[in-house]
Write a protein that holds these residues in place. Sequence first.
Motif, PDB file in Angstrom:
ATOM      1  N   UNK A  59      28.164 -38.971  -0.283  1.00  0.00           N
ATOM      2  CA  UNK A  59      29.417 -38.783  -1.017  1.00  0.00           C
ATOM      3  C   UNK A  59      30.505 -38.265  -0.078  1.00  0.00           C
ATOM      4  N   UNK A  60      30.099 -37.472   0.926  1.00  0.00           N
ATOM      5  CA  UNK A  60      31.051 -37.004   1.935  1.00  0.00           C
ATOM      6  C   UNK A  60      31.647 -38.181   2.699  1.00  0.00           C
ATOM      7  N   UNK A  65      36.326 -41.353   3.773  1.00  0.00           N
ATOM      8  CA  UNK A  65      36.962 -42.669   3.901  1.00  0.00           C
ATOM      9  C   UNK A  65      38.170 -42.766   2.970  1.00  0.00           C
ATOM     10  N   UNK A  66      37.995 -42.288   1.730  1.00  0.00           N
ATOM     11  CA  UNK A  66      39.112 -42.270   0.773  1.00  0.00           C
ATOM     12  C   UNK A  66      40.259 -41.416   1.320  1.00  0.00           C
ATOM     13  N   UNK A 101      32.757 -34.679  -6.496  1.00  0.00           N
ATOM     14  CA  UNK A 101      32.016 -33.433  -6.285  1.00  0.00           C
ATOM     15  C   UNK A 101      31.295 -33.010  -7.564  1.00  0.00           C
ATOM     16  N   UNK A 102      31.997 -33.103  -8.683  1.00  0.00           N
ATOM     17  CA  UNK A 102      31.422 -32.696  -9.970  1.00  0.00           C
ATOM     18  C   UNK A 102      30.297 -33.646 -10.397  1.00  0.00           C
ATOM     19  N   UNK A 160      36.343 -29.399   1.510  1.00  0.00           N
ATOM     20  CA  UNK A 160      35.389 -28.831   0.552  1.00  0.00           C
ATOM     21  C   UNK A 160      34.086 -29.624   0.529  1.00  0.00           C
ATOM     22  N   UNK A 161      34.203 -30.950   0.615  1.00  0.00           N
ATOM     23  CA  UNK A 161      32.987 -31.771   0.678  1.00  0.00           C
ATOM     24  C   UNK A 161      32.137 -31.366   1.889  1.00  0.00           C
TER      25      UNK A 161
END
Length: 307
Positions: A59-60, A65-66, A101-102, A160-161
């Motif tokens: 997810x990081x 990338x986003x 994240x959630x 934060x990630x």
Amino acid sequence: MGHDHSHAHGHQHNHGADLSGRNLLISIGLNILITLAQAIGGIISGSLSLLSDAAHNLSDVLSLIVSYIARVLSKKEASLDKTFGYKRAEILAAFINAATLLVVALLLIKEAVVRYLNPEPIESSIVIWMAALGIVANGFSVLLIKKDSDSNMNMKSAYLHLLTDMMASVAVLVGGILMSVYKVYWIDPLLTFAISIYLIVMGYGLLKSSFKVLMLFSPDDIELSPFVNRVKQIKQVKNIHHMHIWQLNEKQTHLEAHIDLEADITMSEFDTILDQIEAYARECGINHVNIQPEFDKTDDKKLIVQH
């Protein structure tokens, strides 16, 4: 009718933006390597916390990338069909990353409960080495983008990630050592659950902040009443209404309003009034002002009007 806005200039600003983009690319590469290593290590060892760490690292990668794409888009010039350009791209990226994240946290809680109810032996030595790798790589990435995270919501979401994943790796390392020494395998899902709760707390704050900007809410640090009172004290100003304050992004706060004048004044007299309003606005952190002057006009004089 009137407006006042300021922009950052110069080579230093562009260099800073390029440096931020480069740091994001380095972090993306490091996280791809960590994800592959921890996924393989988690499968071999049977460690849920290590697999969870790999999932979070994945997810990081996606969030970084986003963030990078948003960073590139935000630098594009405005055009006739995009008069604001892509200045909100980074806010949108921050919102997406906070939401992921959630989601990741909720999925990890589910897996932690399943593994807690059905504990399995784990090859703790692999867990320890993979967690150590995650700490080093994520720690380096955290240091790379920490400075930019203080002033940019998009970079903060990426930060934060990475920070939470570094903390997750620390927790996994501690858990691996405890499992190796005491053979207490329930510590693995317990740590996963604790990490997930932390992700929820951190992600919610960023999600809320980015949502406010996207919904054009007034900034929390700007109080409307004192500003309105100061404007009303200006000579020839009878009323201020149809007022809107919003953030285009973290660096640009806009104000638009109508002012009702006591007399049919000249343009030069209005410019004097406008200069005072712009000065008040700058003191409040508003850097773009658009004021519509009115005299003896029949319209709704409420401060906030819902169109």
